[in-house]
Design an enzyme around this catalytic site. Structure first.
Site, PDB file in Angstrom:
ATOM      1  N   LYS A  69       0.582  -0.977  -0.433  1.00 20.07           N
ATOM      2  CA  LYS A  69      -0.176  -0.123  -0.403  1.00 20.07           C
ATOM      3  C   LYS A  69       0.810   0.647   0.526  1.00 20.07           C
ATOM      4  O   LYS A  69       1.965   1.654   0.355  1.00 20.07           O
ATOM      5  CB  LYS A  69      -1.011   0.118   1.491  1.00 20.07           C
ATOM      6  CG  LYS A  69      -1.641   1.006   1.351  1.00 20.07           C
ATOM      7  CD  LYS A  69      -2.342   1.377   2.638  1.00 20.07           C
ATOM      8  CE  LYS A  69      -3.099   2.762   3.158  1.00 20.07           C
ATOM      9  NZ  LYS A  69      -3.467   2.741   4.263  1.00 20.07           N
ATOM     10  N   GLY A  90      -7.587  10.503  10.672  1.00 19.73           N
ATOM     11  CA  GLY A  90      -7.722  10.764  11.885  1.00 19.73           C
ATOM     12  C   GLY A  90      -9.326  11.482  12.335  1.00 19.73           C
ATOM     13  O   GLY A  90      -9.379  12.043  13.166  1.00 19.73           O
ATOM     14  N   ALA A 138      -9.105   5.240   5.100  1.00 20.42           N
ATOM     15  CA  ALA A 138      -8.901   6.625   5.580  1.00 20.42           C
ATOM     16  C   ALA A 138     -10.474   7.448   5.970  1.00 20.42           C
ATOM     17  O   ALA A 138     -11.507   7.533   5.079  1.00 20.42           O
ATOM     18  CB  ALA A 138      -8.201   7.670   5.445  1.00 20.42           C
ATOM     19  N   GLY A 139     -10.364   7.699   6.854  1.00 20.63           N
ATOM     20  CA  GLY A 139     -11.750   8.465   7.381  1.00 20.63           C
ATOM     21  C   GLY A 139     -13.256   8.370   7.677  1.00 20.63           C
ATOM     22  O   GLY A 139     -14.016   8.505   9.394  1.00 20.63           O
ATOM     23  N   ASN A 158      -9.382   1.070  10.300  1.00 20.00           N
ATOM     24  CA  ASN A 158      -8.651   1.076  10.876  1.00 20.00           C
ATOM     25  C   ASN A 158      -8.788   1.662  12.612  1.00 20.00           C
ATOM     26  O   ASN A 158      -9.238   1.311  13.657  1.00 20.00           O
ATOM     27  CB  ASN A 158      -6.678   1.363  11.173  1.00 20.00           C
ATOM     28  CG  ASN A 158      -5.886   1.114  11.757  1.00 20.00           C
ATOM     29  OD1 ASN A 158      -6.103  -0.182  12.781  1.00 20.00           O
ATOM     30  ND2 ASN A 158      -4.938   2.084  11.666  1.00 20.00           N
ATOM     31  N   THR A 159      -8.493   2.958  12.925  1.00 23.68           N
ATOM     32  CA  THR A 159      -8.694   3.558  13.185  1.00 23.68           C
ATOM     33  C   THR A 159     -10.021   3.572  14.202  1.00 23.68           C
ATOM     34  O   THR A 159     -10.451   3.389  15.585  1.00 23.68           O
ATOM     35  CB  THR A 159      -8.844   5.358  13.500  1.00 23.68           C
ATOM     36  OG1 THR A 159      -7.268   5.440  12.861  1.00 23.68           O
ATOM     37  CG2 THR A 159      -8.368   5.926  14.829  1.00 23.68           C
TER      38      THR A 159
END
Ligand code: SF4
Lengths: 262, 368
Positions: free
Chosen positions: A101, A162, A188-189, A210-211
């Site tokens: 990636k 994030g 992301a997001g 992930n987060t």
């Protein structure tokens, strides 16, 4: 339940029945990773090479990644194409396989990806036989460059890393889904399962989360929720969501109603 | 516009008056915002905000979780030398203090490196006193090369250098720079640094920027809290300095360390007492102002305070620390630069981090 047994996502010759990609980066303990993988059903997991310590007997994130998972090492920390290429080669040499990636970020304030450098790295690595999954802004021109560069998929961000703000780039992602022949994987997001579900309903090929899993109160339960949300979204996409308005002539058509039953 | 010009924009700001005028409603208004102006940040440093730490902590924790997750990166300092030509009145290495001085040889550096590497640590911070003729740039570079065999990341905390010198050290494998301004109050700075090269305020102020220009991956700055009578002044300018560096050098990862005065050899008394609450408030305000900066809390702080600050925005911690030259291998550890409050070993630190539901990260970078 799979929406359709024939509905595998094939990337780099690997057939995936789960369309949820997960990460390793932000867990309170890596020991939870196997449970998250199992609960979520995810088959692809990204890991930052800079965190991998190939020499460590213990404390190595790789020890906690179940055997069956497709490893997706990432180039986190790379500030330009050259650095991303070198990290990718290191990942391959370290036994992490051919998937990579590409993350090229030279802005530490917003952590937004650099499309130009990403495309350059993609071109070099695709020629070297890597299965390249580039993380980029949701931008049609960049996505086209990536197609030409030999990417295996395009990973547009849903919102800045994030931010947990969900699918803020929805309209742009929709354009990529419509225009780009490669799998579009929203990365992301995404902050909640409902947002992943929405991306899948729109026709995204997969979501990387992930987060939102790692930083949740119960990562295993949240992983399961995301697995189900992604499956539900995919099923809805395949079932072809009914349109809200048919658009055909009816008495409430203010501009064409006069045409009556023509 | 350089940072000194930004600093000078605040010359006429009466900070004590501003801080005293802040109301809880002002703090609430700032907490509702996504991005903060410098004065919003100052609002969060006010006495009124001190009464609203829980609300600030909730917000800071959310930001930290999204950006860094439940991880704490570990590192340790390695003191190469304690020769110093300065007389910083607050420091135990001050040339006027009669303490044994020493400098590690290449062999000793290797031994120290091996001893630290055996604990599993991967990020190292090397330090010298401020004695350019003793701890030359070449000496620091040679040490970095030796230590690079054991550590994927080697940073420096040494006297302020020129951009060329920083660039040279970068070629020796140094990837990060830590440099404390000590205080942003120029008049006070001159009083605290009566003699030696460190007396040059401007040269030091611009050093972190030269480090960014030289290509370091990470630059850490900070002020020594307690030197200023109004502690918020230095906290405020440190935040502004970090924001300035982040805006102008987006490719460098910027971090802040908020040390407080500690007991040392000598008799300097702090100008202000920065309480635990103040320190926590500072870290929370920083995290809310600068979402992506690293925040380090050193072993100057007590074990229990460090443990409790983990979820509040801290991203890096030192472990297994000795502030004496050769302290990782020598039997007699020599004189320390300051006394540490958290003497826990790397293993103990890991257990503490884990017990808070966090993951100790040993390796977060590697050269390629
Ligand atoms: S703070 Fe640094 S420069 Fe000042 S006396 Fe101590 S070692 Fe020397």
């Amino acid at each position: 339940m799979e929406a359709n047994n024939n509905d595998a996502l094939v990337i780099g010759g690997v057939s995936l029945t789960s369309r949820l990609f997960t990460g390793t980066g932000k867990y309170g303990s890596d020991t939870i990773i196997p449970d998250v993988c199992e609960a979520s059903g995810s088959q692809v997991i990204t890991v930052a090479l800079r965190r991998v310590d190939t020499n460590a007997a213990t404390g190595n994130v790789m020890q906690h990644i179940p055997e069956h998972m497709q490893l997706l090492p990432n180039t986190s920390g790379a500030r330009n194409a050259d650095e991303a290429v070198r990290i990718a080669r290191l990942a391959r040499a370290a036994g992490c396989g051919d998937w990579i990636k590409i993350e090229v970020i030279s802005d530490n304030k917003y952590l937004l990806p650099d499309g130009y450098e990403t495309a350059k790295a993609t071109e070099i690595l695709a020629k070297e036989g890597f299965v390249v999954l580039p993380y980029v802004n949701a931008d049609l021109y960049v996505a086209r460059d990536l197609v030409n560069a030999g990417a295996a998929a395009v990973m547009p961000l849903g919102a800045p890393i994030g931010s947990n703000r969900g699918l803020m780039t929805k309209e742009m992602v929709r354009i990529l889904i419509d225009e780009i022949a490669l799998p579009i994987i929203v990365d992301a997001g995404i902050g909640a399962p409902s947002q992943a579900c929405e991306a899948m309903e729109m026709g995204a090929a997969a979501c990387l989360v992930n987060t939102a899993i790692a930083a949740s109160g119960d990562p295993v339960a949240m992983g399961r929720a995301f697995g189900e949300a992604v499956r539900a979204g995919r099923a809805a996409y395949l079932a072809q969501t009914a349109t809200v308005s048919t658009g055909t002539a009816d008495a409430s058509s203010p501009l064409t109603g006069f045409l009556g039953g023509m | 516009m350089g940072f000194s010009e930004i600093l000078s924009q605040y010359d006429s700001l009466d900070m004590a008056t501003y801080l005293a005028a802040v109301t809880p409603a002002d703090v609430e208004r700032v907490l509702a915002k996504h991005s903060l102006t410098p004065l919003d940040y100052l609002t969060l440093l006010s006495p009124a905000a001190e009464g609203m730490l829980e609300a600030m902590a909730q917000k800071a924790n959310g930001i930290s979780m999204r950006h860094f997750g439940k991880t704490i990166q570990l590192f340790t300092p390695l003191y190469l030398a304690n020769f110093c030509t300065n007389q910083c009145v607050y420091c135990g290495f001050n040339t006027a203090n009669r303490i044994p001085r020493s400098q590690l040889s290449a062999d000793e550096v290797r031994k120290e490196g091996e001893a630290i590497a055996a604990t599993g640590l991967k990020h190292l911070l090397i330090l010298t006193g401020d004695a350019p003729s003793k701890s030359t740039v070449e000496y620091i570079g040679d040490c970095a090369k030796i230590l690079g065999e054991y550590f994927p990341s080697v940073s420096i905390e040494v006297y302020a250098l020129t951009q060329d010198e920083y660039a040279y050290l970068e070629t020796c494998g140094v990837d990060g720079l830590t440099l404390f301004q000590e205080t942003y109050n120029k008049t006070l700075y001159k009083e605290l640094h009566p003699k030696g090269p460190k007396r040059n305020y401007d040269f030091r102020l611009d050093a972190p920027e030269r480090g960014c220009q030289a290509g370091f991956r990470s630059v850490t700055i900070g002020a020594l809290l307690g030197l200023e009578a109004v502690w918020q002044r230095d906290a405020f300018f440190t935040g502004l300095h970090a924001g300035y560096l982040q805006d102008n050098y987006p490719g460098t990862s910027i971090a802040i360390s908020p040390p407080r005065m500690r007991p040392h050899v000598g008799s300097y008394e702090p100008a202000s007492i920065v309480t635990d609450r103040n320190l926590v408030q500072y870290v929370l305000a920083l995290r809310i102002f600068l979402h992506n900066v690293g925040i380090t809390v050193s072993t100057r702080e007590s074990a229990s305070l460090r443990d409790n600050m983990m979820p509040l925005g801290v991203t890096k911690m030192s472990a297994g620390v000795t502030t004496a030259v050769g302290g990782h291998t020598a039997e007699d550890n020599g004189t320390a630069q300051f006394d540490i409050s958290d003497p826990r070993s790397v293993e103990e630190m890991c257990r503490a981090i884990e017990s808070k539901g966090f993951q100790p990260v040993f390796k977060d970078w590697q050269p390629f």
